[in-house]
Write an enzyme that holds these catalytic residues in place. Structure first.
Site, mmCIF file in Angstrom:
data_model
loop_
_atom_site.group_PDB
_atom_site.id
_atom_site.type_symbol
_atom_site.label_atom_id
_atom_site.label_comp_id
_atom_site.label_asym_id
_atom_site.label_seq_id
_atom_site.Cartn_x
_atom_site.Cartn_y
_atom_site.Cartn_z
ATOM 1 N N HIS A 1 4.657 -23.851 -1.917
ATOM 2 C CA HIS A 1 4.187 -22.585 -2.489
ATOM 3 C C HIS A 1 5.270 -21.515 -2.416
ATOM 4 O O HIS A 1 5.460 -20.755 -3.368
ATOM 5 C CB HIS A 1 2.922 -22.101 -1.775
ATOM 6 C CG HIS A 1 1.671 -22.633 -2.365
ATOM 7 N ND1 HIS A 1 0.438 -22.087 -2.113
ATOM 8 C CD2 HIS A 1 1.440 -23.664 -3.221
ATOM 9 C CE1 HIS A 1 -0.491 -22.753 -2.763
ATOM 10 N NE2 HIS A 1 0.092 -23.718 -3.436
ATOM 11 N N ARG B 1 -10.130 -8.098 1.957
ATOM 12 C CA ARG B 1 -10.088 -8.679 0.622
ATOM 13 C C ARG B 1 -8.807 -8.223 -0.074
ATOM 14 O O ARG B 1 -8.667 -7.063 -0.432
ATOM 15 C CB ARG B 1 -11.305 -8.231 -0.177
ATOM 16 C CG ARG B 1 -12.643 -8.750 0.330
ATOM 17 C CD ARG B 1 -12.905 -10.184 -0.137
ATOM 18 N NE ARG B 1 -12.811 -10.334 -1.573
ATOM 19 C CZ ARG B 1 -13.818 -10.154 -2.428
ATOM 20 N NH1 ARG B 1 -14.997 -9.806 -1.993
ATOM 21 N NH2 ARG B 1 -13.623 -10.327 -3.720
ATOM 22 N N SER C 1 4.900 -2.607 -12.317
ATOM 23 C CA SER C 1 4.425 -3.407 -11.193
ATOM 24 C C SER C 1 4.911 -4.843 -11.286
ATOM 25 O O SER C 1 4.742 -5.506 -12.302
ATOM 26 C CB SER C 1 2.896 -3.400 -11.146
ATOM 27 O OG SER C 1 2.441 -4.257 -10.122
ATOM 28 N N PHE D 1 0.814 -1.213 0.000
ATOM 29 C CA PHE D 1 0.000 0.000 0.000
ATOM 30 C C PHE D 1 0.850 1.267 0.000
ATOM 31 O O PHE D 1 0.403 2.311 -0.464
ATOM 32 C CB PHE D 1 -0.923 -0.018 1.228
ATOM 33 C CG PHE D 1 -2.249 0.609 0.986
ATOM 34 C CD1 PHE D 1 -3.149 0.058 0.087
ATOM 35 C CD2 PHE D 1 -2.617 1.759 1.654
ATOM 36 C CE1 PHE D 1 -4.379 0.630 -0.142
ATOM 37 C CE2 PHE D 1 -3.846 2.342 1.435
ATOM 38 C CZ PHE D 1 -4.735 1.777 0.529
ATOM 39 N N GLU D 2 2.076 1.182 0.488
ATOM 40 C CA GLU D 2 2.956 2.348 0.554
ATOM 41 C C GLU D 2 3.738 2.593 -0.733
ATOM 42 O O GLU D 2 4.392 3.625 -0.880
ATOM 43 C CB GLU D 2 3.931 2.208 1.728
ATOM 44 C CG GLU D 2 3.289 2.286 3.097
ATOM 45 C CD GLU D 2 2.597 1.009 3.554
ATOM 46 O OE1 GLU D 2 1.738 1.091 4.450
ATOM 47 O OE2 GLU D 2 2.916 -0.086 3.011
ATOM 48 N N VAL E 1 0.866 -9.623 -2.425
ATOM 49 C CA VAL E 1 -0.355 -9.315 -1.678
ATOM 50 C C VAL E 1 -1.178 -10.600 -1.578
ATOM 51 O O VAL E 1 -1.678 -11.094 -2.585
ATOM 52 C CB VAL E 1 -1.171 -8.202 -2.370
ATOM 53 C CG1 VAL E 1 -2.427 -7.878 -1.562
ATOM 54 C CG2 VAL E 1 -0.315 -6.955 -2.552
ATOM 55 N N VAL E 2 -1.288 -11.118 -0.361
ATOM 56 C CA VAL E 2 -2.014 -12.371 -0.164
ATOM 57 C C VAL E 2 -3.219 -12.138 0.736
ATOM 58 O O VAL E 2 -3.294 -11.140 1.463
ATOM 59 C CB VAL E 2 -1.108 -13.472 0.428
ATOM 60 C CG1 VAL E 2 0.043 -13.774 -0.515
ATOM 61 C CG2 VAL E 2 -0.588 -13.084 1.792
#
Length: 152
Positions: A120, A81, A106, A50-51, A74-75
């Protein structure tokens, strides 16, 4: 090829990486540095995805960088959500690029079925290396194109 190497030495790149899941996200920087020498890349850490858009915009506004790559993982944390967070981040990165004229790339991945298992984690570590390489290729390509446009 010689021309590209000489040309590249005049271009600096920024690489912003989120610290959440840094064991996976940092691999994108490894892939990026396979194609762009580390002495041409300034690396910035942020707490989370987010930053990234705000810092990307601020770095782009300095005029010091030909392109800025941003990496995050981003998990689904179970509380919010993750797809909304990912959309906000990608929208913010796009806006930073459009507002400044500096390409903001990105390397933000948002898997639907991530589980924190060795299997994973290994898959995503490898995938982030490849995504880092792809971001470097895009950064080199778009800066070359933009410089050609300015010279024309």
């Amino acid at each position: 090829m010689q021309t590209q190497e000489v040309h590249m030495t005049h271009t600096r790149f920024a690489f912003i990486k989120a610290n959440w899941h840094s064991d996976i996200v940092d691999r994108a920087l490894e892939g990026f540095l396979e194609l762009i020498p580390s002495d041409q890349v300034d690396v910035f850490d942020v707490p989370g995805a987010f930053e990234m858009p705000l810092l990307a915009r601020d770095l782009a506004q300095t005029g010091q960088y030909g392109a800025i790559a941003c990496a995050a993982f981003v998990v689904d944390g179970g509380i919010y959500r993750h797809d909304f967070v990912a959309q906000a981040v990608v929208d913010g990165l796009m806006r930073a690029g459009l507002d400044t004229g500096i390409p903001v790339l990105s390397v933000s991945l948002t898997p639907h079925q991530y589980q924190e298992t060795d299997h994973h984690n290994a898959i995503y570590r490898d995938h982030f290396v490849q995504k880092g390489r792809e971001a470097a290729q895009a950064a080199l390509s778009i800066t070359k194109t933009q410089q050609a446009l300015k010279a024309a």
